[in-house]
Design a protein around this motif. Structure first.
Motif, short mmCIF file in Angstrom:
data_model
loop_
_atom_site.label_atom_id
_atom_site.label_comp_id
_atom_site.label_asym_id
_atom_site.label_seq_id
_atom_site.Cartn_x
_atom_site.Cartn_y
_atom_site.Cartn_z
N ARG A 299 73.42 -32.93 44.41
CA ARG A 299 73.88 -32.71 43.04
C ARG A 299 73.05 -31.59 42.42
O ARG A 299 71.83 -31.71 42.28
N ILE A 300 73.70 -30.52 42.04
CA ILE A 300 73.02 -29.36 41.48
C ILE A 300 73.06 -29.41 39.94
O ILE A 300 72.11 -29.03 39.27
N ALA A 301 74.16 -29.89 39.39
CA ALA A 301 74.34 -30.03 37.95
C ALA A 301 75.24 -31.25 37.73
O ALA A 301 75.77 -31.80 38.70
N PRO A 302 75.40 -31.69 36.48
CA PRO A 302 76.20 -32.90 36.25
C PRO A 302 77.55 -32.92 36.96
O PRO A 302 77.96 -33.94 37.47
N SER A 303 78.27 -31.81 37.02
CA SER A 303 79.55 -31.81 37.73
C SER A 303 79.61 -30.80 38.85
O SER A 303 80.67 -30.32 39.18
N LEU A 304 78.48 -30.52 39.46
CA LEU A 304 78.44 -29.54 40.55
C LEU A 304 77.65 -30.09 41.72
O LEU A 304 76.48 -30.44 41.59
N HIS A 305 78.34 -30.21 42.87
CA HIS A 305 77.72 -30.70 44.10
C HIS A 305 77.81 -29.63 45.18
O HIS A 305 78.75 -28.85 45.22
N TYR A 306 76.83 -29.64 46.06
CA TYR A 306 76.78 -28.69 47.19
C TYR A 306 76.70 -29.49 48.46
O TYR A 306 75.87 -30.39 48.59
#
Length: 81
Positions: free
Chosen positions: A48-55
Motif C-alpha cells: 500500500r503506497i497511499a490510501p487508494s494506491l497499491h503496488y
C-alpha cells in the motif's frame, strides 16, 4: 510486505506469467542455487503506497545479508534473461 512461501519457477502453464517473468524466475533460481541470493518470491503480494494506491511487484528477492528488493520485469528487445 510479509513474504509468502517461495513458489516454483513460473512456467508456460503458470496463469498470469509472461515470458520475461518466466525467464527472470529461472535466472533467480540459478542465483539461489549458486548462493548469490537467499530466497525469492514471485507475485509476493501488494504494497500500500497511499490510501487508494497499491503496488504489486513481480518478484521479491532476499539477498544474503537479508536486504529485500522489489523487482518488476518489463519486456524489452535484447534483455539478458
Amino acid at each position: 510486505l510479509p513474504p509468502r512461501p517461495a513458489v516454483a519457477i513460473p512456467t508456460d502453464a503458470t496463469p498470469g506469467a509472461n515470458k520475461g517473468e518466466r525467464r527472470y524466475g529461472q535466472h533467480l533460481a540459478m542465483l539461489q542455487a549458486a548462493g548469490t541470493i537467499a530466497r525469492w518470491w514471485w507475485k509476493p503480494g501488494s504494497v500500500r503506497i497511499a490510501p487508494s494506491l497499491h503496488y504489486q511487484p513481480d518478484f521479491l528477492v532476499q539477498l544474503g545479508d537479508g536486504t529485500l528488493s522489489l523487482v518488476d520485469v518489463k519486456g524489452a528487445k535484447g534483455d539478458s534473461f
